[in-house]
Design an enzyme around this catalytic site. Structure first.
Site, mmCIF file in Angstrom:
data_model
loop_
_atom_site.group_PDB
_atom_site.id
_atom_site.type_symbol
_atom_site.label_atom_id
_atom_site.label_comp_id
_atom_site.label_asym_id
_atom_site.label_seq_id
_atom_site.Cartn_x
_atom_site.Cartn_y
_atom_site.Cartn_z
ATOM 1 N N HIS A 129 -34.991 -35.996 -33.257
ATOM 2 C CA HIS A 129 -35.185 -35.092 -34.398
ATOM 3 C C HIS A 129 -34.364 -33.814 -34.177
ATOM 4 C CE1 HIS A 129 -37.043 -32.370 -37.239
ATOM 5 N NE2 HIS A 129 -37.428 -33.446 -37.889
ATOM 6 N N GLY A 157 -41.857 -34.232 -43.664
ATOM 7 C CA GLY A 157 -42.500 -33.199 -42.860
ATOM 8 C C GLY A 157 -43.620 -32.532 -43.637
ATOM 9 N N TRP A 186 -45.674 -34.979 -38.652
ATOM 10 C CA TRP A 186 -46.569 -33.817 -38.718
ATOM 11 C C TRP A 186 -46.073 -32.629 -37.890
ATOM 12 C CZ3 TRP A 186 -52.399 -35.681 -38.420
ATOM 13 C CH2 TRP A 186 -52.687 -36.438 -39.567
ATOM 14 N N LYS A 187 -45.059 -32.879 -37.046
ATOM 15 C CA LYS A 187 -44.542 -31.798 -36.176
ATOM 16 C C LYS A 187 -45.696 -31.204 -35.359
ATOM 17 C CE LYS A 187 -40.815 -31.312 -39.392
ATOM 18 N NZ LYS A 187 -39.711 -30.519 -39.901
#
Ligand code: PGA
Length: 255
Positions: A98, A237, A14-15
């Site tokens: 990441h 994402g 989900w960042k």
């Protein structure tokens, strides 16, 4: 997919999106859509959303992960979160390395290795991200680069502990850009990574390892990407922020 050989995992990243109340809402919307999944379903959410995510997903087939963790167990590291803390909360997965961490927060192959080892020591499953930039691809060094990132990240990691590592191949040029790697490009690099794992450990470890593709995977292209022999799932994402789109990807991995 190759479910008979390996565990397929669809993980949402989900960042820096969603508040705790939005987290509850989105997971509640996802639960009925992914309940029949024949693959693992993981959502990696911001630290402050972990508690809400655990509560909302309780009793469902959705597992919860974090997006980073520190390389020490505790200490004077303002703003950081250790895997000990994540474990006590009941978190099962953590993303390490990441490309956004590497690009914006000074993450290096060495710190990725330290964070990964610390997470494994606490019994967390690690989604290790590797991948080349567009320049590196154009220079023809993708294979070397991804192999080096993988080898350094796994330095000092035993064969036993490597069973708790999932690798996500994420070409940096495909992340959030809408430019997906072709399924052949994804397959080629995932196969290279599997060969690297075989060289470090052995064929069994390599055959058993889940290797995901990530980078603009969406409801439209998931089927083709996930159909490749060496692509065992996805790290998603943008499309993981929409219940319907995410569930289509989960269904593609469940075939
Ligand atoms: P994206 O992100 O699906 O939005 O390209 C993938 C990721 O960065 O993990």
């Amino acid at each position: 997919m190759k479910k008979n050989v390996r565990n397929a995992i669809i993980a949402g990243n989900w960042k820096m999106n969603k508040t705790p109340s939005e987290t509850t809402e989105l997971i509640n919307a996802m639960k009925p859509l992914v309940k029949d999944a024949d693959c693992k379903v993981v959502l990696c959410v911001p630290f402050v959303d972990l508690d809400a995510a655990l509560k909302a997903s309780a009793g469902s087939n959705i597992e919860i992960g974090a997006q980073n963790c520190h390389f020490e167990k505790s200490g004077a590291f303002t703003g950081e979160v250790s895997p000990v803390m994540l474990k006590e909360m009941g978190i099962k997965y953590v993303i390490i390395g990441h490309s956004e961490r590497r690009q914006y927060f000074g993450e290096t192959d060495e710190t990725v290795n330290k964070r990964l080892k610390n997470a494994l020591e606490e019994g967390l499953k690690v989604i290790l991200c590797v991948g080349e930039t567009l320049t590196q691809r154009e220079q023809g060094i993708t294979a070397e680069l991804v192999a080096t990132q993988t080898k350094i990240a796994l330095l000092g990691v035993s064969k036993e502990d490597a069973k708790n590592v999932i690798i996500a191949y994420e070409p940096v040029w495909a992340i959030g850009t809408g430019k997906t790697a072709t399924s052949d490009q994804a397959e080629e690099v995932c196969a290279i990574i599997r060969k690297v794992i075989a060289d470090i450990y052995d064929d069994n470890t390599a055959e058993g390892m889940t290797i995901q593709y990530g980078g603009s995977m969406n409801a439209k292209n998931a089927d083709e990407l996930l159909g490749k022999v060496n692509v065992d799932g996805g790290l998603i994402g943008g499309a993981s922020l929409k219940a319907e789109d995410f569930s289509v990807i989960v269904k593609a991995a469940s075939k």
